[in-house]
Structure formats: C-alpha cells, structure tokens
Design a protein around this motif. Structure first.
Motif, PDB file in Angstrom:
ATOM      1  N   PRO A 258       0.828  -1.212   0.000  1.00  8.29           N
ATOM      2  CA  PRO A 258       0.000   0.000   0.000  1.00  8.29           C
ATOM      3  C   PRO A 258       0.857   1.254   0.000  1.00  8.29           C
ATOM      4  N   GLY A 259       0.291   2.340  -0.528  1.00  9.25           N
ATOM      5  CA  GLY A 259       0.999   3.612  -0.539  1.00  9.25           C
ATOM      6  C   GLY A 259       0.053   4.754  -0.289  1.00  9.25           C
ATOM      7  N   SER A 260       0.596   5.944  -0.287  1.00  8.00           N
ATOM      8  CA  SER A 260      -0.201   7.139  -0.029  1.00  8.00           C
ATOM      9  C   SER A 260      -1.281   7.308  -1.089  1.00  8.00           C
ATOM     10  N   ILE A 261      -2.488   7.685  -0.650  1.00  5.77           N
ATOM     11  CA  ILE A 261      -3.561   7.943  -1.608  1.00  5.77           C
ATOM     12  C   ILE A 261      -3.294   9.214  -2.402  1.00  5.77           C
ATOM     13  N   LEU A 262      -2.298   9.990  -1.984  1.00 11.45           N
ATOM     14  CA  LEU A 262      -1.929  11.220  -2.689  1.00 11.45           C
ATOM     15  C   LEU A 262      -0.817  10.979  -3.708  1.00 11.45           C
ATOM     16  N   SER A 263      -0.246   9.791  -3.711  1.00 13.46           N
ATOM     17  CA  SER A 263       0.893   9.504  -4.589  1.00 13.46           C
ATOM     18  C   SER A 263       0.433   8.842  -5.892  1.00 13.46           C
ATOM     19  N   PRO A 264       0.739   9.441  -7.057  1.00 13.89           N
ATOM     20  CA  PRO A 264       0.376   8.815  -8.336  1.00 13.89           C
ATOM     21  C   PRO A 264       0.992   7.422  -8.490  1.00 13.89           C
ATOM     22  N   GLN A 265       2.183   7.232  -7.892  1.00 15.83           N
ATOM     23  CA  GLN A 265       2.864   5.944  -7.999  1.00 15.83           C
ATOM     24  C   GLN A 265       2.181   4.838  -7.207  1.00 15.83           C
ATOM     25  N   SER A 266       1.247   5.196  -6.349  1.00 19.37           N
ATOM     26  CA  SER A 266       0.556   4.180  -5.546  1.00 19.37           C
ATOM     27  C   SER A 266      -0.880   3.935  -5.991  1.00 19.37           C
ATOM     28  N   MET A 267      -1.337   4.657  -6.987  1.00 24.38           N
ATOM     29  CA  MET A 267      -2.726   4.495  -7.423  1.00 24.38           C
ATOM     30  C   MET A 267      -2.978   3.077  -7.936  1.00 24.38           C
ATOM     31  N   GLY A 268      -2.018   2.545  -8.685  1.00 24.45           N
ATOM     32  CA  GLY A 268      -2.185   1.199  -9.231  1.00 24.45           C
ATOM     33  C   GLY A 268      -2.152   0.127  -8.156  1.00 24.45           C
ATOM     34  N   THR A 269      -1.221   0.251  -7.209  1.00 22.05           N
ATOM     35  CA  THR A 269      -1.108  -0.770  -6.161  1.00 22.05           C
ATOM     36  C   THR A 269      -2.307  -0.713  -5.217  1.00 22.05           C
ATOM     37  N   ASN A 270      -2.743   0.485  -4.878  1.00 22.95           N
ATOM     38  CA  ASN A 270      -3.913   0.600  -4.006  1.00 22.95           C
ATOM     39  C   ASN A 270      -5.157   0.008  -4.675  1.00 22.95           C
ATOM     40  N   LYS A 271      -5.271   0.196  -5.982  1.00 22.64           N
ATOM     41  CA  LYS A 271      -6.398  -0.389  -6.706  1.00 22.64           C
ATOM     42  C   LYS A 271      -6.307  -1.913  -6.714  1.00 22.64           C
ATOM     43  N   LEU A 272      -5.100  -2.442  -6.851  1.00 19.40           N
ATOM     44  CA  LEU A 272      -4.922  -3.902  -6.808  1.00 19.40           C
ATOM     45  C   LEU A 272      -5.442  -4.460  -5.486  1.00 19.40           C
ATOM     46  N   ILE A 273      -5.137  -3.756  -4.398  1.00 22.94           N
ATOM     47  CA  ILE A 273      -5.602  -4.204  -3.073  1.00 22.94           C
ATOM     48  C   ILE A 273      -7.122  -4.175  -3.010  1.00 22.94           C
ATOM     49  N   LYS A 274      -7.729  -3.113  -3.537  1.00 19.09           N
ATOM     50  CA  LYS A 274      -9.188  -3.028  -3.570  1.00 19.09           C
ATOM     51  C   LYS A 274      -9.794  -4.174  -4.390  1.00 19.09           C
ATOM     52  N   ASP A 275      -9.053  -4.584  -5.437  1.00 18.07           N
ATOM     53  CA  ASP A 275      -9.555  -5.628  -6.330  1.00 18.07           C
ATOM     54  C   ASP A 275      -9.251  -7.043  -5.846  1.00 18.07           C
ATOM     55  N   GLY A 276      -8.557  -7.161  -4.686  1.00 17.83           N
ATOM     56  CA  GLY A 276      -8.360  -8.488  -4.115  1.00 17.83           C
ATOM     57  C   GLY A 276      -6.936  -8.959  -3.959  1.00 17.83           C
ATOM     58  N   ALA A 277      -5.935  -8.163  -4.398  1.00 15.88           N
ATOM     59  CA  ALA A 277      -4.544  -8.536  -4.151  1.00 15.88           C
ATOM     60  C   ALA A 277      -4.279  -8.535  -2.655  1.00 15.88           C
ATOM     61  N   LYS A 278      -3.373  -9.380  -2.198  1.00 16.43           N
ATOM     62  CA  LYS A 278      -3.063  -9.430  -0.771  1.00 16.43           C
ATOM     63  C   LYS A 278      -2.211  -8.239  -0.373  1.00 16.43           C
ATOM     64  N   LEU A 279      -2.677  -7.481   0.595  1.00 13.63           N
ATOM     65  CA  LEU A 279      -1.931  -6.343   1.119  1.00 13.63           C
ATOM     66  C   LEU A 279      -0.761  -6.855   1.954  1.00 13.63           C
ATOM     67  N   ILE A 280       0.441  -6.356   1.683  1.00 15.31           N
ATOM     68  CA  ILE A 280       1.607  -6.767   2.460  1.00 15.31           C
ATOM     69  C   ILE A 280       2.332  -5.541   2.984  1.00 15.31           C
ATOM     70  N   THR A 281       2.775  -5.621   4.230  1.00 15.61           N
ATOM     71  CA  THR A 281       3.532  -4.526   4.842  1.00 15.61           C
ATOM     72  C   THR A 281       4.839  -5.004   5.449  1.00 15.61           C
TER      73      THR A 281
END
Length: 380
Positions: A258-281
C-alpha cells in the motif's frame, strides 16, 4: 565440441531462423522432440501433415546438421548458454504457463532455476519510499532463500535486483531483448553483476534489439517463473498491470504494497488491493504464504545435520580468522555458488555468523542466525 546433437539443439537453431516464431515451432515441437541423434536434415523429420505455411515449411526444410552445429559453436564462442523446454532443468512453473518460451538463452548460474522464485515489479519512476521498500523486500526475501525475479528495467526492477544480489537467494533478470543486449544502457553495471552473481535469461535470439512488443511477452515469463508477484509501486496505467494480468492468468499469487492515496505511484497498487490482491507490509506477510519454501520455516537444516565437505573446508579457513565471501571463494577454490550455499547452511546452524563489512567468523554457540550471505554491498 561434441558433434552429438539433441532435439534441444535443433529447436534452438530453428528458433533463430528468420520468420520462424513460437506458433510455428509449437506446431512442429513433437517432430523436433522425436529427432534421432544421427539426423542430418530436418527434411527427414517434417511430414506433410504438419500444418504450417508453405514458405515456412520450405525454410525449415533447409535446416541441416551443419547449421545446427554452427549455432552451437556460435553460442559457445559468445559464452551464452541455452536451454529448451525439452531439458530437465527447465522450471516446472514456467513450463506449465499457457504460452511458455520454447527456448531460453542464459548467462549466469543455472542452479538458480531450482530455487523457489518470487517476482517484484513496479513503476520505472519510483518514490524514495518505493525504492527503500523494494530493496528491503528483495534482500530479505533473498535471505529466506527465494530467488527474486524482475525485468532489469529502471526503477522498481533495478532495486529488486540490487537487494537480492546481497543474498544467497540470488536474482534472475528476464530481458525484453537479446541476451547479449544491455537495456537500458545505464544498467550495464547491473547486467554484469547479475551475470556473475545471478542469472540473466531471454527468449530472444542473441543480438535482438528491444521493441515495445517484447516487454509484455517478457512479463509473462517474469510471472511464469514465480510462485507470486509483488507489486511495490505502480501508477494507474502502469506496465506492471500486464505482469499482474499474466500472473492471474497463470494462477499466481498477487501481492501489493500500500501507498499514499496522494501519490500517483501508488494508485495502481492501491487499486490492486481493492480488487483483491493481498496487502503486504512486511516480509512475514509473504513468507507465511510459502512455509515449505522459506528457509526459516524449513526442517532439515538442523544444528546436528552432517557437515558436508565444502562446509568443513570453509570452517577450516575461518577457524581462527575472519574472511569475506570473496576471500572464502579464493582460499577454498570452490565455485562462488557452492561457497554461497555452504556458508548459508553454516549460518542457519549457528556455526558461522556474519560481521559488519561482510566478514564471516566461526562461532561455538548453537542457534539460528540471519540467513545472509553478502555477495555485493552496492546499494546505489
């Protein structure tokens, strides 16, 4: 060079013929696999009922024993290895994808093909956060014995390779060009490091220049090698989405940081998490999915395990001193990969520990230590 030819040799030579692609080769694959050692021309093993175009048939019928030998000699002179889908070392995971590469050209340590693999992909323009996370994941997953796969592109790919180069898990770079073509050019040093300490592969004939169409094709191989794909940073329209698409088609796990909702570089990864990818930290989130593959979870590396000859030789060298990885390789005369495997096993038994600066020393205390084997300390 031995003049005995195997089906693999004929397949490699046929794959280098202009205009002969994977679809054509796939149609004649059973015929090539059945080639006897004494075959002099493909004309003898290409019956009329094989459905390929007339022009391609005529071209393939010209392939003869001497041409196959010439291709073998050319690859040997250039120091390029080659394996085919016929070979036992060809990874099972990759063999079972819908469209596996029939030939892989190689530079480096083929033993990495036997390791469990995870791929790390992402944007070519990462933030500092993305770089740090990627390097950390590459290094720590490598310490757990996973070979880290990526595409040697700018940004996330490069950081994944650099982190993994510091470990005994190793790293594998899949190119979207010929095995002897460095792209991007500024990664010349990284290419050399991976060729020595890891493995570079390409399905394209030596000398093939990079083209846009090759990179999506490369991505299916990146995910095909792997148990799962980790996406660190990706924009809304990132090329990483193609790798994720391949991973899903191939039945691979998909992880996203996951990344900042303000970061363009994290828009794709955050969407993947919403779509069912496993969130890892953290690394644990990944290795918990593969308990049979992670070194820290494996049985069979116990402190009372029998010491091998290579391990004994290394223990003798560092009995009353401290040595770096390269000093151990030079003093023992063992290949680098054998030193890496032996020193890692000794660390896991608590018989050797690593000191700052990449030095190793013998210890008497039994116990599990961090599975680190520094091969390259470069981080920039």
């Amino acid at each position: 060079m031995s003049r005995e030819l195997k089906p693999t040799d004929w397949l490699i030579a046929a794959s280098q013929m202009k205009g002969i692609g994977r679809q054509t080769l796939r149609k004649i694959l059973p015929n090539i696999q059945a080639i006897p050692p004494d075959l002099t021309s493909l004309r003898q093993n290409l019956p009329e009922e094989v459905e390929i175009s007339r022009n391609k048939r005529q071209q393939l019928l010209q392939l003869n024993r001497q041409q196959v030998i010439s291709v073998k000699e050319m690859l040997k002179e250039k120091g390029i290895g080659a394996i085919s889908i016929f070979d036992p070392i060809y990874p099972k995971n990759l063999r079972n994808i819908p469209d596996p590469p029939l030939v892989l050209y190689t530079l480096g340590n083929l033993q990495l093909l036997r390791k469990p693999m995870l791929s790390i992909v992402g944007t070519r323009i990462p933030t500092n956060y993305g770089k740090q996370i990627t390097f950390h994941f590459g290094r720590e997953l490598g310490n757990e014995g996973f070979c880290i796969v990526s595409g040697m592109a700018k940004g996330i790919d490069a950081e994944a390779h650099k982190g993994a180069l510091q470990t005994c898990g190793g790293t594998l770079a899949v190119l979207g060009c010929g095995i002897d073509v460095v792209y991007p050019a500024e990664h010349s040093w990284l290419y050399k490091e991976i060729a020595v300490h890891g493995l570079i592969v390409s399905e394209y004939s030596p000398g093939t220049k990079p083209q846009k169409i090759y990179f999506p094709e490369r991505n299916r191989i990146v995910s095909g090698f792997s148990l799962g794909v980790i996406v660190v940073e990706a924009s809304a329209r990132s090329g990483s989405s193609l790798t994720v698409d391949s991973a899903l088609e191939q039945g691979r796990d998909v992880f996203a940081v996951p990344g900042s909702i303000l970061s363009p570089q994290s828009m794709g990864t955050n969407k993947l998490i919403k779509d069912g990818a496993k969130l890892i930290t953290q690394i644990k989130d990944v290795i918990d999915e593969y308990p049979l593959h992670a070194l820290s979870k494996r049985d069979g590396l116990k402190n009372d395990s029998e010491i091998t000859g290579n391990e004994s030789k290394l223990l003798d060298i560092i009995e009353n001193t401290q040595s770096t990885f390269h000093q151990l390789a030079n003093a023992s005369g063992l290949p680098a990969r054998e030193v890496a495997d032996a020193i890692l096993r000794l660390q896991l038994r608590g018989k050797v520990k690593q000191l700052p600066g990449g030095f190793f020393m013998q210890v008497q205390k039994e116990g599990l230590t961090n599975a680190k084997c520094i091969i390259n300390n470069r981080e920039d």
